[in-house]
Design an enzyme around this catalytic site. Structure first.
Site, PDB file in Angstrom:
ATOM      1  N   THR A  76       0.881  -1.175   0.000  1.00  0.00           N
ATOM      2  CA  THR A  76       0.000   0.000   0.000  1.00  0.00           C
ATOM      3  C   THR A  76       0.910   1.214   0.000  1.00  0.00           C
ATOM      4  OG1 THR A  76       0.026   0.071   2.404  1.00  0.00           O
ATOM      5  CG2 THR A  76      -1.767  -1.170   1.404  1.00  0.00           C
ATOM      6  N   VAL A 110       8.095  -2.633   6.965  1.00  0.00           N
ATOM      7  CA  VAL A 110       8.079  -1.170   7.032  1.00  0.00           C
ATOM      8  C   VAL A 110       8.605  -0.594   5.714  1.00  0.00           C
ATOM      9  CG1 VAL A 110       8.869   0.859   8.293  1.00  0.00           C
ATOM     10  CG2 VAL A 110       8.377  -1.261   9.545  1.00  0.00           C
ATOM     11  N   LYS A 111       7.741   0.195   5.074  1.00  0.00           N
ATOM     12  CA  LYS A 111       8.094   0.758   3.763  1.00  0.00           C
ATOM     13  C   LYS A 111       8.694   2.151   3.973  1.00  0.00           C
ATOM     14  CE  LYS A 111       5.758   0.933  -0.717  1.00  0.00           C
ATOM     15  NZ  LYS A 111       4.423   1.142  -1.298  1.00  0.00           N
ATOM     16  N   VAL A 112       9.912   2.333   3.497  1.00  0.00           N
ATOM     17  CA  VAL A 112      10.688   3.548   3.795  1.00  0.00           C
ATOM     18  C   VAL A 112      11.143   4.179   2.474  1.00  0.00           C
ATOM     19  CG1 VAL A 112      12.746   4.412   5.009  1.00  0.00           C
ATOM     20  CG2 VAL A 112      11.533   2.412   5.910  1.00  0.00           C
TER      21      VAL A 112
END
Ligand code: E4P
Length: 217
Positions: free
Chosen positions: A27, A86-88
């Site tokens: 997402t 965790v999207k960084v």
């Protein structure tokens, strides 16, 4: 190659999951906004619901750009469910944060990647996934699939373990080209995934088989 669905729409996530070929979900804040999710509590709750539907890696994106804030936000996202990745973003503090998360046992997806150099940095920092945005590259007149091929070559030569997650998919053809180019994962909206099913000769052939089968009854 793993298949992720790139949406925050629960009905589409369920439809893809029911196909039995889904390995995860990605997402981003725009996809969350598109389905009307507003406020931190609602966002957290939505991620939890997605984790309950799909048994696979679920990317949840931080919206901070400062190292300390990325860490705090990432820890909160990670606490929602063990499957949260965790999207960084690929920025200087993002690279530092990816390294910190890696050292502390939290898996990351490095997003907004548009070059081989950025993909090398993501791998050096220990990202579990790197997300080159191939559709947006194509939209700008460059070749997104070529970037997947280049990153796959570099990672193979260097022995990097980061998985290449081809993102910003626009068509069924993109999925096929990414598979050929060496992507480990493709994250796609539902439409291109369903597009893989389509072939007129399948429809014509099935209609003939079903018509001929009538004589068996
Ligand atoms: C997924 O991780 C990305 O955020 C997404 O694929 C971007 O897609 P878009 O270019 O269609 O917005």
């Amino acid at each position: 190659m793993k298949f992720f669905i790139d949406t925050a729409d629960l009905a589409q996530i369920k439809e893809a999951n029911d196909l039995g070929i889904l390995d995860g979900v990605t997402t981003n804040p725009s996809l969350m906004a598109k389905v009307g999710i507003k406020g931190e509590a609602a966002v957290m709750n939505h991620y939890k619901t997605i984790c309950e539907i799909v048994d696979g890696d679920i990317s949840a994106e931080v919206v901070s750009t400062d190292f300390k804030e990325i860490i705090e936000e990432g820890k909160k996202l990670h606490a929602i469910h063990p499957n949260i990745i965790v999207k960084v973003p690929m920025i200087k503090d993002g690279v530092k944060a990816i390294k910190w998360f890696t050292d502390n046992g939290i898996k990351t997806n490095c997003t907004l990647v548009f070059s081989a150099g950025q993909a090398i940095l993501a791998a050096k920092a220990g990202a579990a996934y790197v997300s080159p945005f191939i559709g947006r590259i194509d939209d700008s007149g460059w070749d997104g699939v070529q970037l997947i091929e280049q990153i796959a070559n570099i990672y193979a030569i260097q022995g990097f373990e980061t998985e290449i997650l081809a993102a910003s998919i626009r068509s069924a053809l993109h999925i096929i080209q990414c598979a050929e180019a060496g992507a480990d994962v493709v994250t796609s909206p539902l439409e291109p995934i369903l597009g893989l099913l389509k072939h007129p000769l399948t429809d014509i052939g099935l209609a003939k088989f079903l018509a001929d089968a009538k004589s068996f009854k």
